[in-house]
Design an enzyme around this catalytic site. Structure first.
Site, PDB file in Angstrom:
ATOM      1  N   LYS A 147       0.785  -1.246   0.000  1.00 16.56           N
ATOM      2  CA  LYS A 147       0.000   0.000   0.000  1.00 16.56           C
ATOM      3  C   LYS A 147       0.808   1.283   0.000  1.00 16.56           C
ATOM      4  CE  LYS A 147      -0.215   0.349   4.992  1.00 16.56           C
ATOM      5  NZ  LYS A 147      -0.924   0.757   6.175  1.00 16.56           N
ATOM      6  N   SER A 158      -9.574   1.868  -2.424  1.00 14.65           N
ATOM      7  CA  SER A 158      -9.036   3.088  -1.813  1.00 14.65           C
ATOM      8  C   SER A 158      -9.541   4.303  -2.558  1.00 14.65           C
ATOM      9  CB  SER A 158      -7.506   3.027  -1.895  1.00 14.65           C
ATOM     10  OG  SER A 158      -6.951   4.281  -1.591  1.00 14.65           O
ATOM     11  N   TYR A 189       0.293   2.046  -7.377  1.00 15.95           N
ATOM     12  CA  TYR A 189      -0.549   1.471  -6.317  1.00 15.95           C
ATOM     13  C   TYR A 189      -2.031   1.655  -6.667  1.00 15.95           C
ATOM     14  CZ  TYR A 189      -3.209   1.457  -1.967  1.00 15.95           C
ATOM     15  OH  TYR A 189      -4.176   1.234  -1.019  1.00 15.95           O
ATOM     16  N   LYS A 220      -5.328  -0.988  -7.710  1.00 15.45           N
ATOM     17  CA  LYS A 220      -6.679  -1.013  -7.111  1.00 15.45           C
ATOM     18  C   LYS A 220      -7.741  -0.916  -8.200  1.00 15.45           C
ATOM     19  CE  LYS A 220      -5.627  -1.341  -2.718  1.00 15.45           C
ATOM     20  NZ  LYS A 220      -5.876  -2.581  -1.968  1.00 15.45           N
ATOM     21  N   PHE A 255     -11.250   6.225   2.618  1.00 15.38           N
ATOM     22  CA  PHE A 255     -10.563   7.505   2.524  1.00 15.38           C
ATOM     23  C   PHE A 255      -9.288   7.434   3.390  1.00 15.38           C
ATOM     24  CE2 PHE A 255     -12.642  10.311  -0.489  1.00 15.38           C
ATOM     25  CZ  PHE A 255     -13.511   9.376  -1.008  1.00 15.38           C
ATOM     26  N   ASN A 310       2.359   8.309   6.160  1.00 19.04           N
ATOM     27  CA  ASN A 310       1.054   8.947   6.395  1.00 19.04           C
ATOM     28  C   ASN A 310       1.116   9.922   7.565  1.00 19.04           C
ATOM     29  OD1 ASN A 310      -0.003   5.816   5.447  1.00 19.04           O
ATOM     30  ND2 ASN A 310      -0.670   7.606   4.315  1.00 19.04           N
TER      31      ASN A 310
HETATM   32  P1  NAD Z   1      -1.294  -3.400   6.269  1.00 21.69           P
HETATM   33  O1  NAD Z   1      -0.022  -3.438   5.500  1.00 21.69           O
HETATM   34  O2  NAD Z   1      -1.240  -3.105   7.710  1.00 21.69           O
HETATM   35  O3  NAD Z   1      -2.102  -4.756   6.059  1.00 21.69           O
HETATM   36  C1  NAD Z   1      -1.994  -5.534   4.885  1.00 21.69           C
HETATM   37  C2  NAD Z   1      -1.697  -6.957   5.332  1.00 21.69           C
HETATM   38  O4  NAD Z   1      -1.618  -7.782   4.164  1.00 21.69           O
HETATM   39  C3  NAD Z   1      -0.382  -7.082   6.086  1.00 21.69           C
HETATM   40  O5  NAD Z   1      -0.615  -7.807   7.276  1.00 21.69           O
HETATM   41  C4  NAD Z   1       0.524  -7.849   5.125  1.00 21.69           C
HETATM   42  O6  NAD Z   1       1.440  -8.665   5.817  1.00 21.69           O
HETATM   43  C5  NAD Z   1      -0.492  -8.644   4.339  1.00 21.69           C
HETATM   44  N1  NAD Z   1      -0.072  -9.011   2.977  1.00 21.69           N
HETATM   45  C6  NAD Z   1       0.455  -8.205   2.027  1.00 21.69           C
HETATM   46  N2  NAD Z   1       0.692  -8.913   0.909  1.00 21.69           N
HETATM   47  C7  NAD Z   1       0.300 -10.184   1.145  1.00 21.69           C
HETATM   48  C8  NAD Z   1       0.295 -11.387   0.389  1.00 21.69           C
HETATM   49  N3  NAD Z   1       0.761 -11.408  -0.864  1.00 21.69           N
HETATM   50  N4  NAD Z   1      -0.180 -12.511   0.949  1.00 21.69           N
HETATM   51  C9  NAD Z   1      -0.654 -12.503   2.221  1.00 21.69           C
HETATM   52  N5  NAD Z   1      -0.664 -11.405   2.995  1.00 21.69           N
HETATM   53  C10 NAD Z   1      -0.195 -10.254   2.469  1.00 21.69           C
HETATM   54  O7  NAD Z   1      -2.239  -2.338   5.513  1.00 21.69           O
HETATM   55  P2  NAD Z   1      -3.654  -1.760   5.928  1.00 21.69           P
HETATM   56  O8  NAD Z   1      -3.492  -0.315   6.144  1.00 21.69           O
HETATM   57  O9  NAD Z   1      -4.279  -2.607   6.974  1.00 21.69           O
HETATM   58  O10 NAD Z   1      -4.426  -1.939   4.550  1.00 21.69           O
HETATM   59  C11 NAD Z   1      -5.269  -3.040   4.286  1.00 21.69           C
HETATM   60  C12 NAD Z   1      -5.837  -2.887   2.884  1.00 21.69           C
HETATM   61  O11 NAD Z   1      -6.540  -1.648   2.797  1.00 21.69           O
HETATM   62  C13 NAD Z   1      -4.784  -2.852   1.783  1.00 21.69           C
HETATM   63  O12 NAD Z   1      -5.289  -3.552   0.660  1.00 21.69           O
HETATM   64  C14 NAD Z   1      -4.656  -1.381   1.463  1.00 21.69           C
HETATM   65  O13 NAD Z   1      -4.252  -1.165   0.128  1.00 21.69           O
HETATM   66  C15 NAD Z   1      -6.066  -0.897   1.703  1.00 21.69           C
HETATM   67  N6  NAD Z   1      -6.150   0.532   2.035  1.00 21.69           N
HETATM   68  C16 NAD Z   1      -5.403   1.034   3.066  1.00 21.69           C
HETATM   69  C17 NAD Z   1      -5.465   2.388   3.358  1.00 21.69           C
HETATM   70  C18 NAD Z   1      -4.625   2.990   4.447  1.00 21.69           C
HETATM   71  O14 NAD Z   1      -4.381   4.204   4.416  1.00 21.69           O
HETATM   72  N7  NAD Z   1      -4.169   2.242   5.441  1.00 21.69           N
HETATM   73  C19 NAD Z   1      -6.313   3.221   2.623  1.00 21.69           C
HETATM   74  C20 NAD Z   1      -7.087   2.671   1.597  1.00 21.69           C
HETATM   75  C21 NAD Z   1      -6.979   1.314   1.309  1.00 21.69           C
HETATM   76  C1  WQD Z   2      -2.540  13.332   4.370  1.00 24.75           C
HETATM   77  C2  WQD Z   2      -2.227  14.828   4.267  1.00 24.75           C
HETATM   78  C3  WQD Z   2      -0.255  15.279   2.969  1.00 24.75           C
HETATM   79  C4  WQD Z   2       2.547  13.335   5.733  1.00 24.75           C
HETATM   80  C5  WQD Z   2      -2.538   8.106   1.362  1.00 24.75           C
HETATM   81  C6  WQD Z   2      -2.542   7.315   0.095  1.00 24.75           C
HETATM   82  C7  WQD Z   2      -3.918   6.779  -0.166  1.00 24.75           C
HETATM   83  C8  WQD Z   2      -4.466   6.019   1.054  1.00 24.75           C
HETATM   84  C9  WQD Z   2      -4.343   6.830   2.286  1.00 24.75           C
HETATM   85  C10 WQD Z   2      -3.985   3.707   0.757  1.00 24.75           C
HETATM   86  C11 WQD Z   2      -1.786  15.248   2.873  1.00 24.75           C
HETATM   87  C12 WQD Z   2      -0.046  15.678   4.402  1.00 24.75           C
HETATM   88  C13 WQD Z   2       1.414  13.830   5.114  1.00 24.75           C
HETATM   89  C14 WQD Z   2       3.504  14.236   6.257  1.00 24.75           C
HETATM   90  C15 WQD Z   2       2.116  16.066   5.533  1.00 24.75           C
HETATM   91  N1  WQD Z   2      -3.726   4.828   1.290  1.00 24.75           N
HETATM   92  N2  WQD Z   2       1.194  15.182   5.017  1.00 24.75           N
HETATM   93  N3  WQD Z   2       3.237  15.578   6.129  1.00 24.75           N
HETATM   94  O1  WQD Z   2      -1.798  11.113   0.841  1.00 24.75           O
HETATM   95  O2  WQD Z   2      -4.193  11.520   1.575  1.00 24.75           O
HETATM   96  O3  WQD Z   2      -3.415   9.234   1.221  1.00 24.75           O
HETATM   97  O4  WQD Z   2      -3.004   7.287   2.437  1.00 24.75           O
HETATM   98  O5  WQD Z   2      -4.826   3.451  -0.060  1.00 24.75           O
HETATM   99  O6  WQD Z   2      -3.800   5.954  -1.273  1.00 24.75           O
HETATM  100  O7  WQD Z   2      -2.142   8.165  -0.976  1.00 24.75           O
HETATM  101  O8  WQD Z   2      -2.586  10.452   3.184  1.00 24.75           O
HETATM  102  O9  WQD Z   2      -1.647  10.609   5.434  1.00 24.75           O
HETATM  103  O10 WQD Z   2      -0.068  10.552   3.463  1.00 24.75           O
HETATM  104  O11 WQD Z   2      -1.449  12.594   3.854  1.00 24.75           O
HETATM  105  O12 WQD Z   2       1.940  17.285   5.426  1.00 24.75           O
HETATM  106  O13 WQD Z   2       4.556  13.869   6.773  1.00 24.75           O
HETATM  107  O14 WQD Z   2      -1.099  15.102   5.111  1.00 24.75           O
HETATM  108  O15 WQD Z   2       0.345  16.187   2.084  1.00 24.75           O
HETATM  109  O16 WQD Z   2      -2.277  16.544   2.656  1.00 24.75           O
HETATM  110  P1  WQD Z   2      -2.961  10.679   1.623  1.00 24.75           P
HETATM  111  P2  WQD Z   2      -1.368  10.980   4.029  1.00 24.75           P
END
Ligand code: NAD
Ligand code: WQD
Length: 339
Positions: A85, A125, A149, A153, A178, A199
Site C-alpha cells: 500500500k 481506496s 498502487y 486497485k 478515505f 502517512n
Molecule cells: P497493512 O499493510 O497493515 O495490512 C496488509 C496486510 O496484508 C499485512 O498484514 C501484510 O502482511 C499482508 N499481505 C500483504 N501482501 C500479502 C500477500 N501477498 N499474501 C498474504 N498477505 C499479504 O495495511 P492496511 O493499512 O491494513 O491496509 C489493508 C488494505 O486496505 C490494503 O489492501 C490497502 O491497500 C487498503 N487501504 C489502506 C489504506 C490505508 O491508508 N491504510 C487506505 C485505503 C486502502
Molecule cells: C494526508 C495529508 C499530505 C505526511 C494516502 C494514500 C492513499 C491512502 C491513504 C492507501 C496530505 C499531508 C502527510 C507528512 C504532511 N492509502 N502530510 N506531512 O496522501 O491523503 O493518502 O493514504 O490506499 O492511497 O495516498 O494520506 O496521510 O499521506 O497525507 O503534510 O509527513 O497530510 O500532504 O495533505 P494521503 P497521508
C-alpha cells in the site's frame, strides 16, 4: 458463519477481525506477515476472548490457498485486505505491486471459484479517484488513479467486475476507504508502520512520542482553509464496522457494488495538528516544506450511498481518532516490537 480474512494481521484487518469475532463470526486469517506481526492477532484474541485461526501464507501461492480452502470448507465469504500500500514504493517497484496486489487477487479468485465461495469484500481506496473533479467525491466519479498502487486497485476493481459478470452468483462489495487513522480504544492494537511513516497521523504520533523530531507539512499554498491539504480521516473502528455492514449487505445486493467509507468531513493538516495538540496536550513542532508530488488539495467522501445502502455511517469524530491513535502510540512506543 466463517469468514476468511486475507491480510488480517495488518492494521485495518486486525481491527476488522476483532469486530468479526465480537459479532460471533468464525475467522481464519491468511497473511504472509510481510507488513505485520502475528502479535496483532494474539492481542485481538485477548480482546475478543476468542481466537481467530491463522495461516501464514502468501495469496500469490495457489497451492497454499488451496490447502486453506480445503481445511476450512465452511468459509462462506472473503474479506480481502492483503496487499502492498505504499504509494512511493509502488512508483519504484511497480512489478512487485502488480504481482502482489493484482496476481494475488487473481489467484484468490481462482481458488474461491474452485471452492464455490462467491462473496468478497475488497479493500479499495479513495486513491482510485485521483484528482477528483467532484468533491465530496461520489462513487460515480471516474477512476483515474495517478500512481501504480492506485492502478492496481483500479485493475482489481475491474477484474472483480469481469469475474462477477461471467459468474452471476458472485457478489462483491468494493470499499473505497478515505484516510484510515486511529486505533482500537483499548490501545492494544494499532498502526505499526515499518520505518518512517508515509502517512500523516502515524508521523504525528511518532513526533509526539519522541521517535521523530518534527513534522514536515507538505505545502501551505493549496486552495484550502489554511493552505494545507484537506482529507477525510476515518476511525479504523468505524471502518471495521463498515466491513461488517458490507458483508451483511451482500445478502441482499447482487453483483458488484462500490461504497465510499469516510466521514464526509474534511480536515486540513494544520487542523489535525491542532486537534492532536488540544486533545493530548503534546506540542507538535512542524515546518512547512514544498508540496509532495502527487498530492491533491482536497479529498473527502460523499457518503450518501454507504449510509443509504449499508445503513452504516462513521460514528467517531476527530477527537476520538486522535486520542485513540495517541493511546496506542503512547503505550506501544515501538509498535508491536516492544509494546
Ligand atoms: P497493512 O499493510 O497493515 O495490512 C496488509 C496486510 O496484508 C499485512 O498484514 C501484510 O502482511 C499482508 N499481505 C500483504 N501482501 C500479502 C500477500 N501477498 N499474501 C498474504 N498477505 C499479504 O495495511 P492496511 O493499512 O491494513 O491496509 C489493508 C488494505 O486496505 C490494503 O489492501 C490497502 O491497500 C487498503 N487501504 C489502506 C489504506 C490505508 O491508508 N491504510 C487506505 C485505503 C486502502
Ligand atoms: C494526508 C495529508 C499530505 C505526511 C494516502 C494514500 C492513499 C491512502 C491513504 C492507501 C496530505 C499531508 C502527510 C507528512 C504532511 N492509502 N502530510 N506531512 O496522501 O491523503 O493518502 O493514504 O490506499 O492511497 O495516498 O494520506 O496521510 O499521506 O497525507 O503534510 O509527513 O497530510 O500532504 O495533505 P494521503 P497521508
Amino acid at each position: 458463519m466463517r469468514v476468511l480474512v486475507t491480510g488480517g494481521a495488518g492494521y485495518i484487518g486486525s481491527h476488522t477481525v476483532l469486530a468479526l469475532l465480537r459479532a460471533g463470526y468464525s475467522v481464519v486469517v491468511v497473511d504472509n506477515l510481510s507488513n505485520s506481526r502475528v502479535e496483532s492477532l494474539q492481542r485481538v484474541a485477548a480482546l475478543a476472548g476468542r481466537q481467530p485461526d491463522f495461516v501464514r501464507a502468501d495469496i500469490t501461492d495457489k497451492a497454499a490457498l488451496e490447502a486453506v480452502f480445503r481445511r476450512y470448507p465452511d468459509v462462506s465469504a472473503v474479506l480481502h485486505f492483503a496487499g502492498l500500500k505504499a504509494v512511493g514504493e509502488s512508483v519504484a517497484q511497480p512489478l512487485a505491486y502488480y504481482r502482489n496486489n493484482v496476481v494475488g487477487t487473481m489467484v484468490l479468485c481462482e481458488v474461491m471459484q474452485a471452492h464455490g465461495v462467491q462473496r468478497m469484500v475488497f479493500s479499495s481506496s479513495a486513491t482510485v479517484y485521483g484528482d477528483a473533479k467532484t468533491v465530496p467525491v461520489p462513487e460515480s466519479e471516474p477512476l483515474k488513479p495517478t500512481n501504480p498502487y492506485g492502478h492496481t486497485k483500479r485493475v482489481i476493481e475491474e477484474l472483480l467486475a469481469d469475474v462477477q459478470q461471467a459468474n452471476p452468483g458472485w457478489r462483491v462489495g468494493i470499499l473505497r476507504y478515505f484516510n484510515p487513522v486511529g486505533a482500537d480504544e483499548s490501545g492494544q492494537i494499532g498502526e505499526d508502520p515499518q520505518g518512517v511513516p508515509n502517512n500523516l497521523m502515524p508521523y504525528i504520533t511518532q513526533v509526539a512520542v519522541g521517535r521523530l523530531e518534527s513534522l514536515q507539512v507538505f505545502g501551505d499554498d493549496y486552495p484550502t482553509i489554511d493552505g494545507t491539504g484537506v482529507r477525510d480521516y476515518i476511525h479504523v473502528s468505524d471502518l471495521a464496522a463498515g466491513h461488517l455492514a458490507a458483508l451483511r449487505a451482500l445478502e441482499q445486493v447482487e453483483g458488484v457494488r462500490a461504497w465510499n467509507l469516510g466521514t464526509g468531513q474534511g480536515y486540513s493538516v494544520l487542523e489535525l495538528v491542532a486537534a492532536f495538540e488540544r486533545v493530548t496536550g503534546k506540542k507538535i513542532p512542524y515546518t512547512v516544506v514544498g508540496r509532495r508530488a502527487g498530492d491533491v488539495a482536497t479529498s473527502y467522501a460523499d457518503v450518501t450511498r454507504a449510509s443509504g445502502e449499508l445503513g452504516w455511517s462513521a460514528q467517531l469524530g476527530l477527537d476520538r481518532m486522535v486520542s485513540d491513535a495517541w493511546r496506542w502510540q503512547r503505550t506501544n512506543p515501538d509498535g508491536y516490537d516492544k509494546g
